[in-house]
Motif scaffolding. Structure first.
Motif, PDB file in Angstrom:
ATOM      1  N   MET A   1       6.075 -19.209   6.827  1.00  0.00           N
ATOM      2  CA  MET A   1       4.643 -19.051   6.546  1.00  0.00           C
ATOM      3  C   MET A   1       4.000 -18.172   7.614  1.00  0.00           C
ATOM      4  SD  MET A   1       3.623 -22.953   5.541  1.00  0.00           S
ATOM      5  CE  MET A   1       1.880 -22.533   5.493  1.00  0.00           C
ATOM      6  N   SER A   2       3.114 -17.304   7.178  1.00  0.00           N
ATOM      7  CA  SER A   2       2.492 -16.375   8.114  1.00  0.00           C
ATOM      8  C   SER A   2       1.285 -16.974   8.816  1.00  0.00           C
ATOM      9  CB  SER A   2       2.079 -15.103   7.367  1.00  0.00           C
ATOM     10  OG  SER A   2       1.177 -15.408   6.321  1.00  0.00           O
ATOM     11  N   ASP A   3       0.612 -17.963   8.178  1.00  0.00           N
ATOM     12  CA  ASP A   3      -0.560 -18.543   8.818  1.00  0.00           C
ATOM     13  C   ASP A   3      -0.163 -19.772   9.630  1.00  0.00           C
ATOM     14  OD1 ASP A   3      -0.559 -20.860   6.996  1.00  0.00           O
ATOM     15  OD2 ASP A   3      -1.139 -19.390   5.475  1.00  0.00           O
ATOM     16  N   ALA A   4      -1.118 -20.286  10.403  1.00  0.00           N
ATOM     17  CA  ALA A   4      -0.817 -21.385  11.325  1.00  0.00           C
ATOM     18  C   ALA A   4      -1.115 -22.758  10.742  1.00  0.00           C
ATOM     19  CB  ALA A   4      -1.620 -21.197  12.611  1.00  0.00           C
ATOM     20  N   ARG A   5      -1.581 -22.805   9.512  1.00  0.00           N
ATOM     21  CA  ARG A   5      -1.952 -24.091   8.946  1.00  0.00           C
ATOM     22  C   ARG A   5      -0.700 -24.935   8.684  1.00  0.00           C
ATOM     23  NH1 ARG A   5      -0.731 -24.460   3.701  1.00  0.00           N
ATOM     24  NH2 ARG A   5      -0.142 -22.542   2.634  1.00  0.00           N
ATOM     25  N   PRO A   6      -0.844 -26.266   8.613  1.00  0.00           N
ATOM     26  CA  PRO A   6       0.303 -27.123   8.319  1.00  0.00           C
ATOM     27  C   PRO A   6       0.810 -26.908   6.888  1.00  0.00           C
ATOM     28  CG  PRO A   6      -1.552 -28.389   9.197  1.00  0.00           C
ATOM     29  CD  PRO A   6      -2.066 -27.035   8.871  1.00  0.00           C
ATOM     30  N   VAL A   7       2.100 -27.119   6.706  1.00  0.00           N
ATOM     31  CA  VAL A   7       2.671 -27.144   5.357  1.00  0.00           C
ATOM     32  C   VAL A   7       2.052 -28.306   4.590  1.00  0.00           C
ATOM     33  CG1 VAL A   7       4.784 -27.533   4.043  1.00  0.00           C
ATOM     34  CG2 VAL A   7       4.833 -26.092   6.106  1.00  0.00           C
ATOM     35  N   THR A   8       1.643 -28.061   3.358  1.00  0.00           N
ATOM     36  CA  THR A   8       1.013 -29.091   2.527  1.00  0.00           C
ATOM     37  C   THR A   8       1.951 -29.493   1.399  1.00  0.00           C
ATOM     38  OG1 THR A   8      -1.200 -28.256   3.018  1.00  0.00           O
ATOM     39  CG2 THR A   8      -0.972 -29.659   1.076  1.00  0.00           C
ATOM     40  N   ILE A   9       2.299 -30.763   1.353  1.00  0.00           N
ATOM     41  CA  ILE A   9       3.211 -31.321   0.355  1.00  0.00           C
ATOM     42  C   ILE A   9       2.426 -32.259  -0.555  1.00  0.00           C
ATOM     43  CG2 ILE A   9       5.330 -32.622  -0.047  1.00  0.00           C
ATOM     44  CD1 ILE A   9       5.883 -30.143   1.569  1.00  0.00           C
ATOM     45  N   ARG A 310      13.439 -32.420   4.929  1.00  0.00           N
ATOM     46  CA  ARG A 310      13.818 -31.380   5.888  1.00  0.00           C
ATOM     47  C   ARG A 310      14.087 -30.050   5.206  1.00  0.00           C
ATOM     48  NH1 ARG A 310      18.666 -31.994   8.639  1.00  0.00           N
ATOM     49  NH2 ARG A 310      17.906 -30.324  10.000  1.00  0.00           N
ATOM     50  N   LEU A 311      14.810 -30.080   4.096  1.00  0.00           N
ATOM     51  CA  LEU A 311      15.157 -28.806   3.457  1.00  0.00           C
ATOM     52  C   LEU A 311      13.960 -28.168   2.763  1.00  0.00           C
ATOM     53  CD1 LEU A 311      15.705 -28.951   0.079  1.00  0.00           C
ATOM     54  CD2 LEU A 311      17.611 -30.337   0.861  1.00  0.00           C
ATOM     55  N   GLU A 312      13.064 -28.990   2.191  1.00  0.00           N
ATOM     56  CA  GLU A 312      11.869 -28.427   1.558  1.00  0.00           C
ATOM     57  C   GLU A 312      10.981 -27.756   2.604  1.00  0.00           C
ATOM     58  OE1 GLU A 312      11.167 -28.033  -1.508  1.00  0.00           O
ATOM     59  OE2 GLU A 312      12.396 -29.462  -2.627  1.00  0.00           O
ATOM     60  N   VAL A 313      10.799 -28.421   3.727  1.00  0.00           N
ATOM     61  CA  VAL A 313       9.946 -27.860   4.774  1.00  0.00           C
ATOM     62  C   VAL A 313      10.597 -26.630   5.391  1.00  0.00           C
ATOM     63  CG1 VAL A 313       8.862 -28.322   7.007  1.00  0.00           C
ATOM     64  CG2 VAL A 313       8.852 -30.085   5.221  1.00  0.00           C
ATOM     65  N   ALA A 314      11.914 -26.659   5.565  1.00  0.00           N
ATOM     66  CA  ALA A 314      12.610 -25.484   6.100  1.00  0.00           C
ATOM     67  C   ALA A 314      12.415 -24.280   5.195  1.00  0.00           C
ATOM     68  CB  ALA A 314      14.101 -25.790   6.253  1.00  0.00           C
ATOM     69  N   HIS A 315      12.475 -24.499   3.881  1.00  0.00           N
ATOM     70  CA  HIS A 315      12.309 -23.384   2.950  1.00  0.00           C
ATOM     71  C   HIS A 315      10.900 -22.819   3.011  1.00  0.00           C
ATOM     72  CE1 HIS A 315      11.859 -21.407  -1.051  1.00  0.00           C
ATOM     73  NE2 HIS A 315      13.009 -20.899  -0.667  1.00  0.00           N
ATOM     74  N   VAL A 316       9.893 -23.682   3.089  1.00  0.00           N
ATOM     75  CA  VAL A 316       8.516 -23.199   3.200  1.00  0.00           C
ATOM     76  C   VAL A 316       8.362 -22.335   4.439  1.00  0.00           C
ATOM     77  CG1 VAL A 316       6.104 -23.842   3.467  1.00  0.00           C
ATOM     78  CG2 VAL A 316       7.575 -25.218   1.994  1.00  0.00           C
TER      79      VAL A 316
END
Length: 401
Positions: A1-9, A310-316
């Motif tokens: 991700m290019s921005d600094a915001r948290p990943v949203t699930i 872990r894998l979903e967040v890694a992909h994001v």
């Protein structure tokens, strides 16, 4: 991700499950939002790991969930949509398609929810499946029944596990069942009943590669337990056994055939008593039910819910995912319906017990050991004791509660 915001699930939960997944996402620095049903408002969700919980009516229709999530997306940028239960898999796919969120779309999801679609695709890719026919054209049904000896199994195409499945012993019984189904007939598949031993393989998949899998064998076929009662049992197969090796190979072949890119899967296979071959029965793009995740973790040290997160967040984040080191132990689980509201398991004291079920009118244990023989010994012993101490039998359900 290019921005600094948290990943949203965004998690979807038609039933109370997936707490470990949500905790893992939070620990990875994500924002977690949950959509569930009103009836589960009082469950022990990991609220410390969830930003907001949205409660929806129990009988929610497809357009309503699209409207609701689209409204949420006006003020929240959703990175991934995760179905925590089998009944949420299709809804999650529809939402991804509508919002253009990465992940499994509706075409591929068919192979992991629709028992007809998955059979057709597996058969076309050379994976053995029991003989089957779509309950659609009556001439094809007659041809099937004339060629394949009964009993047969009438299966709803999009139910989970053994839900709604009926064993059919004659053509007359089938036609009566179809009269009852009416316009719902085309949502069913008729399949050859193969007596045999049933197995399951639980996997973690990253970029089309099976990076972890573990094979287990059920004590009795789940269909027999759900329809006839008894103690549900599954145990880890010896990793160097012919069965485990063959199942690992066919499972990799299946995941490639069905187009699984990343995530977790639960797949079931049967070894026919008549020929010793493994046949594919069904699969799902989610963590297996009946506390199979806890059993896999007791045997291997790997938690399927955590690795999915872990894998979903890694992909994001555009990062590589690597499965953790695996412990080559063995485990087995026993679960049964119990006569007692809160069964007393205090009499079961062996040191190999690593987990005890805490659920109304259910008794359950997981045992773990470095020896598959010791696991089998305890399962045999405990299954007899469970039958005397706790076992209750209830009629099978056509739909989940």
């Amino acid at each position: 991700m290019s921005d600094a915001r948290p990943v949203t699930i965004l998690c979807l939960a038609s039933h109370f499950k997936g707490e470990t997944f949500m905790r893992a996402c939070k620990q990875l620095g994500c924002q977690v939002f949950l959509i569930t049903r009103h009836k589960f408002a009082d469950e022990e969700w990991p609220r410390e790991s969830i930003e907001e919980i949205f409660y929806m009516p129990d009988q929610l229709k497809r357009p309503d969930i699209l409207y609701a999530v689209s409204y949420l997306a006006r003020s929240r940028q959703i990175d991934r949509i995760i179905p925590l239960d089998d009944y949420d898999v299709e809804t999650a796919a529809a939402l991804r398609e509508h919002l253009r969120v990465p992940g499994m779309g509706e075409t591929t999801v068919r192979y992991f929810r629709d028992k007809l679609a998955m059979r057709v695709q597996a058969q076309e890719k050379g994976i053995p499946v029991p003989e089957f026919v779509h309950v659609l054209n009556y001439d094809r049904l007659r041809e099937f029944m004339g060629r394949v000896n009964p009993p047969w199994v009438l299966k709803p195409r999009s139910e989970a596990g053994s839900m709604g499945i009926k064993k059919i012993h004659s053509s007359e019984e089938l036609w009566r069942s179809l009269d009852t189904l009416g316009d719902q007939q085309s949502f069913y598949v008729l399949e050859q009943y193969i007596p045999g031993d049933v197995f399951h393989v639980d996997s973690v998949i990253w970029e089309k590669e099976v990076v972890f899998s573990l094979a287990h064998q059920y004590g009795q076929p789940p269909l027999d337990v759900s329809h006839g009662g008894g103690v549900f049992i599954t145990r880890t197969l010896p990793r160097d056994s012919a069965e485990a090796q063959a199942l690992g190979q066919v499972n990799r072949q299946l995941m490639t055939a069905l187009g699984m890119v990343r995530g977790v899967t639960h797949a079931e296979y049967i070894r026919g008593h008549h020929d010793g071959r493994f046949y594919f029965l069904e699969t799902a793009a989610r963590v297996g039910g009946a506390n199979i995740a806890e059993t896999v973790e007791a045997a291997s040290g790997l938690n399927l819910w955590t690795e999915w997160a872990r894998l979903e967040v890694a992909h994001v984040r555009g990062e590589a995912y690597q499965a953790p080191s695996i412990r080559e132990g063995y485990a087995g689980i026993l679960i049964c319906l119990a006569r007692q509201e809160y069964p007393d398991l205090s009499g079961y004291r062996e040191p190999e017990i690593v987990w005890r079920m805490d659920k109304k009118n259910h008794a359950g244990l997981i045992v773990a050991s470095d020896s598959p023989g010791r696991v089998q010994e305890l399962l045999d012993q405990y299954s007899r004791r469970f039958a005397g101490d706790f076992l209750a039998v209830a009629p099978p359900r056509d739909r989940p509660e």
